[in-house]
Design a protein around this motif. Structure first.
Motif, short mmCIF file in Angstrom:
data_model
loop_
_atom_site.label_atom_id
_atom_site.label_comp_id
_atom_site.label_asym_id
_atom_site.label_seq_id
_atom_site.Cartn_x
_atom_site.Cartn_y
_atom_site.Cartn_z
N LEU A 45 -6.70 60.44 6.79
CA LEU A 45 -8.12 60.64 6.49
C LEU A 45 -8.70 59.34 5.94
O LEU A 45 -8.01 58.61 5.22
N GLN A 76 -10.45 61.31 1.81
CA GLN A 76 -9.10 61.72 1.37
C GLN A 76 -9.06 62.01 -0.13
O GLN A 76 -8.48 63.00 -0.56
N ALA A 132 -13.83 66.18 5.58
CA ALA A 132 -12.36 66.08 5.53
C ALA A 132 -11.72 67.31 6.17
O ALA A 132 -10.80 67.21 6.99
N LEU A 165 -9.38 67.40 9.56
CA LEU A 165 -8.02 67.95 9.59
C LEU A 165 -7.91 69.08 10.61
O LEU A 165 -6.93 69.17 11.35
#
Lengths: 89, 203
Positions: B141, B146, B180, B184
């Motif tokens: 990330l 992150q 984020a 993911l």
């Protein structure tokens, strides 16, 4: 497309985190649920985002301890040797 | 989480007054989450241990001026994130410290993968290989996403505490958290999509 409403793909995306975290009001939840009942792509995005977070929690669960040697060196570096009792694991 | 319940009786006053036994209790209560944050951010045990030691050394120095506007843990996380970012930047001298917020905060990430992998069995989702794919995706990330993700979704801080720890507004935290999570999800969708395709062709 009206971005502020939650019965569109764009509107849902903006509130996705709040929805998954249970921080959205009842009316907005209802709008999202109505939308995902009709929009398969958004239903998948909601389900798999929720699953992603579940997996993060599940796979991170065992990583809560500190290795004994790391703890020993930390206490020594901080001049806390005399408080270096066995860890309460 | 687990740690929160063990810390309630630690005295900030005693810490400020230099009580060594109290500081040792603080270290025992919070060293594990700080170490694991460093491990996630830096990806190796030696750097994570350096961050851990430097965080508590710095805390020891600055405790007398700790104002208590955030919890001690949030304050420790703030120190640890800064230590970890300094370590990362030492390895990448070309990174401009002022340039971490260059991504457009208003730009949503639009999902491109619509594989319905959420119903796969748990043991398949949490296989060794599946966990590696997840760890790899977190490791990759962008730094500004992150740190938010690690504090909120892995260390389990509230939106407000994450904002306090990173000196961000709560709405910035929410935007970055969403980005984020979607990044993911995108990576995992690609990974499990490939797995599902393989299984179909084998079966």
């Amino acid at each position: 497309m009206a971005e502020s409403t939650h019965n569109t793909c764009e509107g849902l995306l903006g509130s996705l985190s709040d929805y998954i975290d249970g921080e959205l009001g009842a009316e907005l939840c209802r709008q999202i649920e109505k939308h995902i009942a009709e929009c398969e792509d958004c239903r998948i995005v909601v389900d798999t985002t929720r699953k992603t977070i579940d997996l993060v929690h599940a796979s991170n669960a065992p990583q809560t301890g500190l290795p004994d040697d790391v703890r020993d060196r930390l206490f020594k570096r901080l001049n806390l040797d005399k408080y270096l009792k066995p860890s309460a694991k | 989480m687990m740690v929160e319940t063990t810390i309630q009786d630690i005295s900030i006053e005693a810490l400020r007054n230099g009580d060594r036994a109290e500081f040792a209790r603080l270290v025992d209560a919070y060293s594990a989450p700080i170490y694991h944050l460093g491990l996630r951010m830096l990806g190796n045990e030696q750097d994570a241990e350096d961050v851990l030691q430097n965080t508590f050394l710095s805390a020891l120095t600055h405790l007398p001026t700790f104002e208590g506007r955030s919890s001690v843990l949030t304050w420790l996380y703030r120190i640890a994130v800064n230590e970890a970012l300094m370590t990362l930047r030492r390895g990448k001298p070309e990174v401009n410290i002022d340039d971490t917020d260059s991504s457009d905060e208003n730009e949503n990430i639009h999902p491109t993968q619509f594989v319905d992998w959420g119903a796969l069995p748990e043991d398949e989702l949490l296989s060794t290989e599946g966990k590696q794919a997840l760890d790899h995706a977190i490791q990759n990330l962008p730094e500004n996403l992150q740190t938010v993700f690690l504090l909120r979704d892995i260390q389990d801080l509230s939106i407000k505490d994450t904002a306090d720890a990173l000196n961000l507004t709560e709405s910035n935290v929410k935007v970055r958290l969403l980005r984020a999570r979607l990044m993911l999800r995108e990576q995992l969708s690609y990974y499990y999509g490939e797995r599902m395709k393989k299984e179909k062709s084998n079966g």
